[in-house]
Every structure is written in C-alpha cells, then in structure tokens.
Design an enzyme around this catalytic site. Sequence first.
Site, mmCIF file in Angstrom:
data_model
loop_
_atom_site.group_PDB
_atom_site.id
_atom_site.type_symbol
_atom_site.label_atom_id
_atom_site.label_comp_id
_atom_site.label_asym_id
_atom_site.label_seq_id
_atom_site.Cartn_x
_atom_site.Cartn_y
_atom_site.Cartn_z
ATOM 1 N N ARG A 205 0.714 -1.157 0.079
ATOM 2 C CA ARG A 205 -0.130 0.042 0.043
ATOM 3 C C ARG A 205 0.610 1.146 -0.052
ATOM 4 N NH1 ARG A 205 -3.414 -2.757 -1.633
ATOM 5 N NH2 ARG A 205 -5.549 -3.161 -0.976
ATOM 6 N N GLU A 234 -3.249 7.733 -4.506
ATOM 7 C CA GLU A 234 -3.640 7.472 -5.504
ATOM 8 C C GLU A 234 -5.045 7.835 -6.140
ATOM 9 O OE1 GLU A 234 -3.399 2.844 -6.050
ATOM 10 O OE2 GLU A 234 -1.359 3.142 -5.419
ATOM 11 N N HIS A 251 -0.214 0.344 -9.628
ATOM 12 C CA HIS A 251 -0.805 -0.535 -8.833
ATOM 13 C C HIS A 251 -1.381 -1.607 -9.526
ATOM 14 C CE1 HIS A 251 -3.349 -0.584 -4.958
ATOM 15 N NE2 HIS A 251 -3.016 -1.769 -5.443
#
Length: 392
Positions: A205, A234, A251
């Site tokens: 993360r 993000e 990601h």
Amino acid sequence: MNSLRIVADENIPFVEQVFGSLGQVTTLPGRTMTAAQVAEADVLLVRSVTAVNKALLQGSRVKFVGTCTIGTDHLDIAWLQQQGITAASAPGCNANSVVQYALAVMALLRPGWRQMTVGIVGCGNVGDRLRQKLLALGVQVHCYDPWLTPQQVPQLTSLEVVLGCDIVCLHAPLVHTQPHPSWHLLDLPRLQQLGQGTLLMNAGRGAVIDNQALKTVLASRRDLTVALDVWEPEPLLDLELLQQVALATPHIAGYSYDGKVGGTVQIAAALCEHLGLEPVADLKTLLSADASSHQSLAWSGHEGGAGVDAWLNDAILATYDLVGDDSRCRQALLQADGELARARAFDELRKHYPKRREFDSFRLGALPDGLSATEKKSLNQWLATLGMSRQE
C-alpha cells in the site's frame, strides 16, 4: 434468484459470465461509484479503488459486499458488520502475481539478487509466498511482521535488520490503528536507515511509505534504487517522485490475468455460500480455456559464457514485460494535462492493462546452449520452483 441486483466494478473479469446466473449485473467504474448508483443493489462487487463505507451504503439494499482483492483496508468492516452486511475478500488470489512482479524487479534492477540479502516487510499471503520462493531459490531472507511469531515465520527479525538488507520488499497492508500501525511505517528517519545501494520496492500500500519523505531522501541519496507500484495518494501520485524512481507502475503488481480471474472465482464462491448455493465458477476451467495458458518460454538470449543466474533472470523477464509497464505509466501520466486527466490516465492504465500470465502458464523447451550439466540442473530446479513445467 435472478431477482438479485448486482453492481460491480467494470474491471472485474468474467463478472457478467460468472455472476449473471445469480442476478442482473450492472458494471460501473469502481473509483467513481456513488450512493445513488448502488442504492437498489443487493450485492456490491468491488476492487481496491472503491471505498465501501457508511457514505456509500447507508440506506441501500446491499447485504453482501465482495472485494476481488487480497486487501480490505478500503472496506469499513466494523460498520458493515454493525449493519449486518456480509463482507468477503479474496485472500491469496493475486499473491503469485505480486511475487512475479517482485522477482522481475530484482531480475531487472539487481541481476545478482540471488547472492544478496532480501528483507520482507509484511508476511501475509504475498510476503509469505515471496519468502518461500526466495528460500527455495537459495536466497538469504529476513522478515518483519509484528502480527506473526517465529513459530509461524522462522526468518522474523526486527525492522532495523530488514531495512539493512540489500533489497527491501514492502508487502504490508495499510493499518492506521495501534498496536502496529503501518501508515508511514517508512518515515524520514527509517528511510534514512536504508543501507548504501539498497533496492526498495513497494507493492503493498502506497502510504506505508511517507512519499514526501521519500522524495526528500532520494534528492540526496543517489545510491538508492526505488521501484513503486503503489503510491500516496492514488490516483494523483506525485509526478516529481515518479521521475525519481527507477521503476513506476500504476498499482498493477497483482494485476495478472490469473490473479484477477482468481479473485472473481473466490468472491463468487463466497456469495454462493452466503446464498446457500453451490459454486457457479471454477478457476481451472476459466483459465485453461484461454490460449495463453500454455505458452512456450521464449529465451531472449545472452552472449556465450553468461552465468546460470543470467538465464534465470532472462526467464523471469520473458514472462513479464516490466519495462513496458514502466514506460506506459510514465508516458501516460507525464503527458496528462492537469490532475483530472492524470487521475483518468492512472485508471485507464489499470482498465486496459495488457494480459499478463503467471509463471505456471509457461512451458519449458530446450534449455539454453552453453550451460554445463550442473548449471542446467540448477536452472531446471529454479524454474520448477517458480512454477514453470517442462514442454510436453
């Protein structure tokens, strides 16, 4: 049963095929789902970009939430439980995909990685899978995970020891609360602890690393090499940081075709269990029907005398175009005009991500020429450890 109303993220593969027999499926962009769009749904299916909480679901008909991801930090589990809403995730569905990413990063940026020390922060489904693969490949591994014990992970040690490794891999979930918060776990002081020439990668993360502190450190520590697949925040990642890191991806470490389909199947099984039904989908059947499930490994080739480790790296990178991912990410985000366009570009990269297959979709033919019998035996063993099988 067909009266069920199912709202799903449009990026969930096979969602209409798998869930269509259970009800009426409506697909939407996951990041922009609104309370009005899900108000009449009985079932909500998401990925990590959708925050599922009181703001989204209060007053809705939703009784089941499934996230086709390992992580659940985007779900307000406590609130869902209070409301009697069943929540399900897909633990382990994309663990092999993230391991493939991590090994590809090492193969590309640290070709001698098998002789280096590797530190892993977070030994859940992904981190533990990576730990086991590395150990099987003869790599010295150190792990940090305050939620586990040495009986579960013999390689457990302190965070300081892990940060002193040649390669540091972050696979921790995002936890804000005590006793072991991971938010900004790598802050400025800890980033400064990284050893000379460290390769740091984050595929967990984004906010486990203080991204602004990372910018500061990278401005003065040219010896560090950083690969980021996850960012803070993000989708509006910092463009200056993007240009400082060696590898930038949007990601997608866990975005293999196998992992995404696996997530769909796991959540379908959870929903069927919730409804008291037999499973409606089988992962092996869905994957084997795809022509890319039985590919021959294409060696790119080395000059004569290349060591066996070089061929291992070649095989890993032959399964995954990591350089292409980085190039597309930089081009799309740096050319985007304004924050809204950048956010859209980030999500478009994920939505239209090329089909990437995991190691076990590749079949081995003849090994490269120029290797000794001992080297061929080692290479065969390593590739089998990754999951590649012999050509039939």
